[in-house]
Scaffold this motif. Structure first.
Motif, PDB file in Angstrom:
ATOM      1  N   SER A 109       0.836  -1.182   0.017  1.00 13.87           N
ATOM      2  CA  SER A 109      -0.033   0.028   0.013  1.00 13.87           C
ATOM      3  C   SER A 109       0.932   1.182  -0.102  1.00 13.87           C
ATOM      4  O   SER A 109       0.561   2.213  -0.663  1.00 13.87           O
ATOM      5  CB  SER A 109      -0.817   0.036   1.119  1.00 13.87           C
ATOM      6  N   SER A 110       1.775   1.296   0.734  1.00 14.83           N
ATOM      7  CA  SER A 110       2.850   2.653   0.743  1.00 14.83           C
ATOM      8  C   SER A 110       3.621   2.710  -0.570  1.00 14.83           C
ATOM      9  O   SER A 110       3.695   3.817  -0.926  1.00 14.83           O
ATOM     10  CB  SER A 110       3.756   2.192   1.951  1.00 14.83           C
ATOM     11  N   VAL A 111       4.077   1.526  -1.102  1.00 14.46           N
ATOM     12  CA  VAL A 111       4.662   1.626  -2.280  1.00 14.46           C
ATOM     13  C   VAL A 111       3.702   2.363  -3.333  1.00 14.46           C
ATOM     14  O   VAL A 111       4.119   3.125  -4.194  1.00 14.46           O
ATOM     15  CB  VAL A 111       5.303   0.639  -2.815  1.00 14.46           C
ATOM     16  N   VAL A 113       1.887   6.994  -6.762  1.00 16.23           N
ATOM     17  CA  VAL A 113       0.665   7.657  -7.080  1.00 16.23           C
ATOM     18  C   VAL A 113       0.997   9.363  -6.699  1.00 16.23           C
ATOM     19  O   VAL A 113       0.692  10.341  -7.716  1.00 16.23           O
ATOM     20  CB  VAL A 113      -0.704   7.449  -6.555  1.00 16.23           C
ATOM     21  N   ALA A 114       1.520   9.436  -5.610  1.00 13.10           N
ATOM     22  CA  ALA A 114       1.862  10.938  -5.239  1.00 13.10           C
ATOM     23  C   ALA A 114       2.835  11.386  -6.025  1.00 13.10           C
ATOM     24  O   ALA A 114       3.035  12.511  -6.298  1.00 13.10           O
ATOM     25  CB  ALA A 114       2.210  10.863  -3.654  1.00 13.10           C
ATOM     26  N   SER A 115       3.899  10.708  -6.428  1.00 18.07           N
ATOM     27  CA  SER A 115       4.942  11.319  -7.556  1.00 18.07           C
ATOM     28  C   SER A 115       4.438  11.169  -8.864  1.00 18.07           C
ATOM     29  O   SER A 115       5.440  11.865  -9.775  1.00 18.07           O
ATOM     30  CB  SER A 115       6.097  10.358  -7.294  1.00 18.07           C
ATOM     31  N   VAL A 174      10.021   1.388   3.002  1.00 15.55           N
ATOM     32  CA  VAL A 174       9.104   0.231   3.677  1.00 15.55           C
ATOM     33  C   VAL A 174      10.107  -0.837   4.401  1.00 15.55           C
ATOM     34  O   VAL A 174       9.419  -1.757   4.783  1.00 15.55           O
ATOM     35  CB  VAL A 174       8.109  -0.232   2.827  1.00 15.55           C
ATOM     36  N   GLY A 175      11.246  -0.960   4.145  1.00 14.39           N
ATOM     37  CA  GLY A 175      12.234  -1.588   4.888  1.00 14.39           C
ATOM     38  C   GLY A 175      12.372  -3.015   4.332  1.00 14.39           C
ATOM     39  O   GLY A 175      12.788  -4.213   4.487  1.00 14.39           O
ATOM     40  N   TRP A 176      12.006  -3.118   2.747  1.00 13.03           N
ATOM     41  CA  TRP A 176      11.961  -4.200   1.796  1.00 13.03           C
ATOM     42  C   TRP A 176      13.154  -4.295   0.846  1.00 13.03           C
ATOM     43  O   TRP A 176      13.656  -3.065   0.614  1.00 13.03           O
ATOM     44  CB  TRP A 176      10.632  -4.568   1.133  1.00 13.03           C
ATOM     45  N   THR A 215       9.928  -6.360  -2.839  1.00 13.54           N
ATOM     46  CA  THR A 215       8.923  -5.543  -3.080  1.00 13.54           C
ATOM     47  C   THR A 215       8.250  -5.836  -4.463  1.00 13.54           C
ATOM     48  O   THR A 215       7.156  -5.618  -4.798  1.00 13.54           O
ATOM     49  CB  THR A 215       9.421  -3.849  -3.136  1.00 13.54           C
ATOM     50  N   TRP A 216       9.188  -6.118  -5.493  1.00 17.86           N
ATOM     51  CA  TRP A 216       8.834  -6.481  -6.986  1.00 17.86           C
ATOM     52  C   TRP A 216       7.731  -7.649  -6.780  1.00 17.86           C
ATOM     53  O   TRP A 216       6.807  -7.468  -7.473  1.00 17.86           O
ATOM     54  CB  TRP A 216      10.055  -6.726  -7.818  1.00 17.86           C
TER      55      TRP A 216
END
Length: 273
Positions: free
Chosen positions: A160-162, A167-169, A182-184, A189-190
């Motif tokens: 969700s954070s990614v 979206v924000a960028s 997020v510490g991953w 992450t991928w």
């Protein structure tokens, strides 16, 4: 700009911001007598269209005009004449639990809503058909989404954070930096993002960036400025990605009737988080 083939459509918006974050809706009533051929343009949300009039949308290859469309779909043709429908845009964070299936199974696809929701789909169409107003229809849809959200499985908070960072960028954030936040690891992450969102982080960022770019083109901004502001390497890079997602040149994409209707249905160009 070409004449807007959808100018005669009635387009309704909810009287208030939906209380369910990550969901937005618009209602469409297309007059009969003059069929409109539309080529859909992908955008960074999962789309659910529920038709409830006497004449369904004609979506090629499907027996029903009520459909669910995944992220990053290829453009396809829709024929509309004498149609009434309600379109729902779902953030992929919300779509996964609401639709009840991994978004990898919907990525790039167009599925009949009846195949996803079973008997609930025709029941919902009947309720919408007998509703007396657009606000009543929007309330029915929101209640249905809330029920389904409570039954589904949410995405990981890191995913969700990614997504929020992308979206924000406006699609310009570096995935490696978002993963670090997020510490991953980049690999984790991928893998997790792709499994839960249905696109890789890079592809999702490209889609978000394309969405901003193609709407700016539709509003009349020059391609050179859109490329520079959107983080593209140059104008040819912009042309390449416009063609990748829309199947057409920037000039053709900017005049698509689909985008003209979109600008009226979502005038503020809200981004779903």
């Amino acid at each position: 700009m070409q004449a807007d083939a959808t100018a005669a459509w009635e387009i309704a918006r909810p009287p208030r911001v939906p209380a369910l974050p990550g969901a937005d809706m618009a209602g469409f009533r297309v007059p009969g007598g003059s069929p409109v051929e539309l080529r859909t343009i992908p955008h960074p949300a999962v789309t659910v269209a529920v038709e409830f009039g006497d004449r369904p949308l004609e979506v090629r290859g499907l027996r029903s005009g009520s459909v669910a469309v995944g992220l990053g779909f290829s453009p396809f043709e829709v024929r509309a004449e004498g149609v009434e429908c309600l379109q729902i845009r779902l953030s992929p964070l919300l779509a996964r639990p609401v639709l009840g299936l991994p978004l990898t199974e919907l990525s790039g696809s167009v599925l009949a809503l009846d195949d996803l929701w079973g008997s609930a789909a025709p029941r919902l169409r009947e309720q919408l058909h007998h509703a007396r107003s657009w606000p009543e229809r929007f309330a029915l849809i929101e209640a249905e989404l809330r029920t389904r959200l409570g039954e589904g499985r949410a995405v990981d908070p890191e995913v969700s954070s990614v997504w929020h960072g992308i979206v924000a960028s406006q699609g310009r954030a570096r995935v490696g930096e978002l993963a670090a936040e997020v510490g991953w690891s980049r690999q984790r992450t991928w893998s997790r993002f792709g499994a839960q969102i249905g696109l890789t982080p890079k592809r999702a960022a490209m889609l978000v960036r394309f969405d901003h770019a193609v709407h700016r083109l539709a509003y009349g901004h020059p391609p050179a400025r859109v490329a520079a502001d959107g983080g593209y390497a140059d104008q040819s890079h912009l042309h390449h990605e416009i063609r990748t997602f829309s199947g057409s040149t920037p000039a053709t994409a900017a005049n698509e009737p689909w985008l003209a209707a979109d600008a009226r249905a979502w005038p503020a160009r809200e981004r779903l988080g």
